[in-house]
Design a protein around this motif. Structure first.
Motif, PDB file in Angstrom:
ATOM      1  N   PHE A   1     -20.759-131.442 -14.202  1.00 34.61           N
ATOM      2  CA  PHE A   1     -19.793-132.393 -14.820  1.00 34.61           C
ATOM      3  C   PHE A   1     -19.423-131.508 -15.885  1.00 34.61           C
ATOM      4  N   ILE A   2     -17.894-131.433 -16.172  1.00 35.91           N
ATOM      5  CA  ILE A   2     -17.410-130.470 -17.074  1.00 35.91           C
ATOM      6  C   ILE A   2     -16.588-131.688 -18.072  1.00 35.91           C
ATOM      7  N   SER A   3     -16.747-131.157 -19.362  1.00 37.29           N
ATOM      8  CA  SER A   3     -16.071-132.014 -20.314  1.00 37.29           C
ATOM      9  C   SER A   3     -15.449-131.250 -21.439  1.00 37.29           C
ATOM     10  N   LEU A   4     -14.197-131.353 -21.560  1.00 43.42           N
ATOM     11  CA  LEU A   4     -13.302-130.366 -22.535  1.00 43.42           C
ATOM     12  C   LEU A   4     -12.949-131.233 -23.697  1.00 43.42           C
ATOM     13  N   SER A   5     -13.202-130.635 -25.004  1.00 45.74           N
ATOM     14  CA  SER A   5     -12.794-131.300 -26.089  1.00 45.74           C
ATOM     15  C   SER A   5     -11.467-131.543 -26.405  1.00 45.74           C
ATOM     16  N   SER A   6     -10.591-130.798 -25.595  1.00 46.26           N
ATOM     17  CA  SER A   6      -9.047-131.033 -25.799  1.00 46.26           C
ATOM     18  C   SER A   6      -8.680-132.354 -24.952  1.00 46.26           C
ATOM     19  N   GLU A   7      -9.654-132.676 -24.128  1.00 48.13           N
ATOM     20  CA  GLU A   7      -9.262-134.096 -23.367  1.00 48.13           C
ATOM     21  C   GLU A   7     -10.342-135.205 -23.788  1.00 48.13           C
ATOM     22  N   VAL A   8     -11.561-134.935 -24.313  1.00 48.06           N
ATOM     23  CA  VAL A   8     -12.167-136.055 -25.052  1.00 48.06           C
ATOM     24  C   VAL A   8     -11.792-136.417 -26.135  1.00 48.06           C
TER      25      VAL A   8
ATOM     26  N   ALA B   1     -24.446-130.563 -16.754  1.00 37.69           N
ATOM     27  CA  ALA B   1     -23.026-130.684 -17.165  1.00 37.69           C
ATOM     28  C   ALA B   1     -22.850-129.575 -18.165  1.00 37.69           C
ATOM     29  N   VAL B   2     -21.138-129.177 -18.063  1.00 39.20           N
ATOM     30  CA  VAL B   2     -20.968-128.294 -19.117  1.00 39.20           C
ATOM     31  C   VAL B   2     -20.196-128.602 -20.028  1.00 39.20           C
ATOM     32  N   ALA B   3     -20.130-128.444 -21.473  1.00 42.27           N
ATOM     33  CA  ALA B   3     -19.106-128.874 -22.272  1.00 42.27           C
ATOM     34  C   ALA B   3     -18.525-127.809 -22.894  1.00 42.27           C
ATOM     35  N   ILE B   4     -17.178-127.469 -22.948  1.00 47.01           N
ATOM     36  CA  ILE B   4     -16.241-126.545 -23.289  1.00 47.01           C
ATOM     37  C   ILE B   4     -15.461-127.059 -24.427  1.00 47.01           C
ATOM     38  N   ALA B   5     -15.801-126.275 -25.580  1.00 47.99           N
ATOM     39  CA  ALA B   5     -15.149-126.784 -26.928  1.00 47.99           C
ATOM     40  C   ALA B   5     -14.975-125.413 -27.647  1.00 47.99           C
ATOM     41  N   PHE B   6     -13.525-125.351 -27.702  1.00 46.31           N
ATOM     42  CA  PHE B   6     -13.049-124.085 -28.419  1.00 46.31           C
ATOM     43  C   PHE B   6     -12.586-124.392 -29.754  1.00 46.31           C
ATOM     44  N   LEU B   7     -12.357-123.549 -30.805  1.00 45.41           N
ATOM     45  CA  LEU B   7     -11.861-123.979 -31.967  1.00 45.41           C
ATOM     46  C   LEU B   7     -10.396-124.073 -31.736  1.00 45.41           C
ATOM     47  N   HIS B   8      -9.667-125.125 -32.545  1.00 39.80           N
ATOM     48  CA  HIS B   8      -8.488-125.639 -32.775  1.00 39.80           C
ATOM     49  C   HIS B   8      -7.988-125.633 -31.059  1.00 39.80           C
ATOM     50  N   ALA B   9      -8.668-126.038 -30.246  1.00 40.24           N
ATOM     51  CA  ALA B   9      -8.176-126.231 -28.775  1.00 40.24           C
ATOM     52  C   ALA B   9      -7.310-127.685 -28.826  1.00 40.24           C
ATOM     53  N   TYR B  10      -7.604-128.614 -29.850  1.00 35.33           N
ATOM     54  CA  TYR B  10      -6.501-129.475 -29.926  1.00 35.33           C
ATOM     55  C   TYR B  10      -5.268-129.195 -29.998  1.00 35.33           C
ATOM     56  N   LYS B  11      -5.149-127.970 -30.610  1.00 32.93           N
ATOM     57  CA  LYS B  11      -3.331-127.526 -30.911  1.00 32.93           C
ATOM     58  C   LYS B  11      -3.032-126.837 -29.595  1.00 32.93           C
ATOM     59  N   ASN B  12      -4.028-126.260 -28.981  1.00 29.10           N
ATOM     60  CA  ASN B  12      -3.429-125.530 -27.630  1.00 29.10           C
ATOM     61  C   ASN B  12      -4.704-125.405 -26.942  1.00 29.10           C
TER      62      ASN B  12
ATOM     63  N   ASN C   1     -20.039-136.627 -24.110  1.00 26.65           N
ATOM     64  CA  ASN C   1     -19.498-136.807 -22.956  1.00 26.65           C
ATOM     65  C   ASN C   1     -20.358-136.025 -21.807  1.00 26.65           C
ATOM     66  N   ALA C   2     -20.587-134.794 -22.148  1.00 25.43           N
ATOM     67  CA  ALA C   2     -21.384-133.996 -21.033  1.00 25.43           C
ATOM     68  C   ALA C   2     -22.938-134.723 -20.796  1.00 25.43           C
TER      69      ALA C   2
ATOM     70  N   ILE D   1     -20.074-123.947 -23.828  1.00 29.94           N
ATOM     71  CA  ILE D   1     -19.342-122.659 -23.826  1.00 29.94           C
ATOM     72  C   ILE D   1     -18.269-122.661 -24.925  1.00 29.94           C
ATOM     73  N   THR D   2     -18.510-122.146 -26.176  1.00 23.07           N
ATOM     74  CA  THR D   2     -17.692-122.190 -27.116  1.00 23.07           C
ATOM     75  C   THR D   2     -17.414-120.945 -27.781  1.00 23.07           C
ATOM     76  N   THR D   3     -16.507-121.033 -28.876  1.00 25.33           N
ATOM     77  CA  THR D   3     -15.733-119.671 -29.500  1.00 25.33           C
ATOM     78  C   THR D   3     -16.753-119.042 -30.243  1.00 25.33           C
ATOM     79  N   GLU D   4     -16.734-117.596 -29.972  1.00 30.59           N
ATOM     80  CA  GLU D   4     -17.585-116.717 -30.453  1.00 30.59           C
ATOM     81  C   GLU D   4     -17.698-116.815 -32.112  1.00 30.59           C
ATOM     82  N   GLY D   5     -19.009-117.090 -32.615  1.00 31.56           N
ATOM     83  CA  GLY D   5     -19.346-117.247 -33.988  1.00 31.56           C
ATOM     84  C   GLY D   5     -19.470-119.017 -34.198  1.00 31.56           C
TER      85      GLY D   5
END
Length: 737
Positions: free
Chosen positions: A232-239, A202-213, A255-256, A127-131
């Motif tokens: 199993f859920i994997s977040l880019s802001s944690e990984v 497993a579900v990976a969740i990676a949104f644009l600039h999630a490292y900042k917010n 990771n996922a 699941i990621t940012t549109e575009g």
């Protein structure tokens, strides 16, 4: 917490010496030794280290009195926990202990690595940012073949997430962390239901600039947990909480990809160990060279990639330092592969971002500078369709194994070659518990190599050894000479079951002055598990420059990372007095595309702190690229805080001192094929055979010689002299002319 039972009756002098070895690097003040000694609870401690390799599983039990018990057992690749528990049961009998007396269990595993290399991970949804649906497909412009229009791109051929499972939702956060478009929660809920219907694990969740917010990713996880609780859920802001979209997305998807199987394996191992009476306080080695708890490893299994490989380097550093030679090159040769590491002054070097890959994928996780080639005791020698003689990377593994083991293997391996050369005798392998049949080795080498090439069996066997040794020599040269380090300034630590069989020749080729053969070379990786600390690295991206540094931003981020690292350690039950912190910064000159990591000073974050970081970068850049630009501003890109839960180091016991006659008693004389000089052809020579168990401190003997022990065999070449030091390590050097 029983993991903090330490070293009963450990003498104060030995304690100070051992702690000095551990903390003598430039990054640790010697005064820290005194501080730690004041807080250690000197009670009993029994630790178990288990390293699962492709061919053998190595086990070492370290008791608080310095007693060491080692064991090797064939790996069970279909389920590594089976071989691990079998080995633990055998070790219990061998050491005559009760498993319930084990306080800590340290583990290095190849499970996550093998999943990636074999492309057999679980189905993943993204699941990621549109575009940004196709970011994983596009990757970077770098291609394996720069000028080919007809190449297969591995990350596209073996996709971590197929396109149909890459789902997008409306949301947008900018590079400063400001929300531009709020998260569409209904869209997240809809995509979570779709992925559940499609049966992903497993579900990976990676949104644009999630490292900042990370707020949008965190809310998306809550929604997925509601709709798809078994995923199993994997977040880019944690990984991978730092900039570079593709690398962050790839690491999160990795990771996922490895998550369900790896976390299930860890849970199963912990449960089985606990049921058998072993401490459920299991710690696993990470690619950065530290330990994490089973709980943390289950959440971010991508951190376990190359874990066993790094343990070998750490073990080699500890052994080199204990013998008085801190700068080491480690050569860890197992059944399937050879691992090469270079540690100047005993310090692990971290890989450059461009090199932190595993198989075909980019993994933006910290990795120690260790590299692996397909060269080991099980490497198969063959002649290809074009008549080219090759050795490796294909391996016979544990099953069917080398031909000489009579377990179904018929192709010649490097082990078979060394049996033909006389270096491995019939009763030498695992102290005779594994039968070696020389006639099968000779038959394999003769039928598959010697006769097709019109050579004698002995010459073919020597050719197998030479080709494989050359591959290892080139690997060491690549990671030392070509990165600004002279091998002549290092000692070569020979590790693994086969490392001491190759080291004597490689040291001659590279003019390395000294070889250190550990007391138990075959289980050095397992020893490395016991010689490291618990470590968590927390990164963030800051984007500031040395000429206009945002001191407030740096101070705020360093404080936040410090709190986060300390919280992770305290969550593992580590007390304040055993927590240490190290800060590093990824830097580059303005306009460069990639960074170098440098150690940051301790103390207050101010202009002087920034200047010290900049100077450290100038020096590092000069070493790496032979160019430095002191008049140019330095860009500080990422700040990393490493939280360290300090574990008192294992005590290396001294062995008995030999008699006045420093020459040990040989147990046999064998005929071996050796080079008698650098230019001549190999010849059969009388070779003294010694038992490692009978060696004593101060023993000295010249090559040609062979030293046999349970987990390895050591070869000392003609013109070399072996000395046994007080810790039982064999130090091999050139004889004085």
């Amino acid at each position: 917490m029983n993991s903090w039972k330490y070293c009963r009756e450990l003498g104060l002098a030995a304690s100070i010496y051992l702690m000095y070895i551990r903390f003598s690097g430039a990054h640790r003040a010697v005064s820290a030794i005194t501080e730690i000694l004041l807080h250690i609870d000197w009670t009993s401690m029994r630790r178990l280290g288990v390293d699962v390799g492709g061919t053998f599983t190595d086990l070492v039990l370290w008791d608080d009195d310095g007693t060491t018990t080692v064991h090797k057992t064939p790996s069970t690749n279909e389920d590594p926990s089976v071989g691990t528990m079998k080995g633990i049961s055998a070790l219990e009998v061998k050491a005559e202990i009760d498993l319930e007396s084990i306080d800590m269990f340290f583990h290095g595993t190849t499970v996550a690595t093998n999943i990636v290399l074999e492309h057999n991970g679980d189905d993943v949804g993204l699941i990621t940012t549109e575009g940004f649906r196709d970011l994983l497909h596009i990757a970077r412009k770098k291609r394996p073949l720069n000028y080919s229009n007809y190449q297969e791109l591995p990350w596209q051929k073996w996709q971590l997430v197929p396109r149909r499972n890459r789902r997008t939702v409306p949301e947008r956060i900018d590079a400063s962390g400001a929300v531009l478009t709020s998260l569409d929660e209904d869209a997240v809920r809809q995509e979570a239901r779709l992925l559940r219907e499609r049966g992903v694990a497993a579900v990976a969740i990676a949104f644009l600039h999630a490292y900042k917010n990370p707020a949008h990713e965190q809310r998306a996880r809550e929604i997925v947990e509601e709709e798809f609780p078994e995923a199993f859920i994997s977040l880019s802001s944690e990984v991978a909480s730092q900039y570079r979209e593709y690398e962050r997305f790839s690491t999160t998807a990795l990771n996922a990809f490895v998550g369900p199987k790896t976390s299930n394996y860890i849970s199963k191992l912990v449960d089985e160990a606990s049921a058998a009476g072993v401490s459920d306080d299991v710690h696993l080695m990470t690619s950065a060279g530290g330990l994490v708890t089973a709980r943390s490893a289950r959440q971010t299994p991508v951190s376990l990639l190359t874990s066993g490989v790094v343990a070998g380097l750490i073990g080699g550093c500890a052994i080199g330092a204990a013998s008085g030679y801190p700068s080491v090159i480690t050569l860890d040769v197992g059944g399937t592969s050879a691992d090469v590491g270079v540690a100047p002054d005993g310090r692990l070097r971290m890989k450059h971002l461009l090199d932190t890959r595993i198989g075909d994928y980019h993994a933006m996780v910290p990795m120690a500078e260790v590299d692996t080639i397909g060269a080991g005791g099980g490497s198969i020698a063959s002649i290809d369709e074009g008549g080219m003689f090759r050795v490796g990377p294909r391996s016979a593994g544990a099953v069917p194994g080398p031909a000489c083991f009579d377990r179904g293997g018929t192709e010649p391996t490097s082990t078979d070659a060394m049996v033909v050369l006389g270096w491995l005798r019939e009763k030498s392998f695992l102290s005779g518990t594994m039968e070696v049949r020389p006639q099968l080795a000779e038959q394999a080498v003769r039928n598959h190599i010697a006769e097709p090439l019109g050579q004698s069996t002995e010459k073919a066997a020597m050719g197998i050894f030479t080709v494989l040794a050359h591959s290892m020599t080139e690997a060491i040269s690549l990671h030392s000479v070509r990165k600004g380090y002279d091998p002549r300034d290092f000692s070569l630590v020979a590790e693994g079951g086969a490392g001491p069989l190759f080291a004597w020749h490689i040291a001659k080729q590279l003019d390395i002055p000294r070889i250190i053969v550990p007391t138990h070379p075959g289980i050095t990786s397992a020893v490395g598990l016991l010689a490291t600390d618990i470590r968590y690295e927390v990164p963030t991206t800051v984007w500031t420059s040395s000429d206009q540094a945002d001191i407030d931003l740096l101070a705020r981020e360093v404080a936040r990372l410090t709190d986060q690292a300390v919280a992770q350690l305290k969550g593992d039950g580590i007390p304040d007095e055993h927590i240490d912190l190290e800060c590093s910064v990824d830097c580059r000159y303005v306009g460069q595309g990639y960074e170098l990591r440098v150690q940051a000073p301790s103390g207050e974050i101010d202009a002087d702190w920034v200047e010290q970081v900049a100077q450290a970068f100038h020096e590092q850049h000069g070493r790496m690229y032979s160019q430095r630009f002191d008049d140019k501003p330095v860009q500080l890109v990422n700040v990393r805080m490493t939280g360290i839960g300090m574990v008192p180091q294992i005590r290396l016991p001294k062995i008995a001192v030999g008699d006045a006659d420093s020459t040990p008693a040989k147990v046999a004389t064998a005929q071996t094929l050796m080079w008698t000089d650098d230019a001549g052809s190999p010849k059969w020579v009388d070779t003294d055979v010694y038992s490692r168990e009978l060696l004593r401190a101060g023993n000295v003997f010249d090559g040609p010689a062979i030293v046999e022990q349970f987990d390895s065999t050591t070869v000392i070449g003609i013109g070399q002299r072996a000395t046994v030091d007080e810790l039982g390590h064999i130090i091999i050097e050139r004889c004085a002319q």
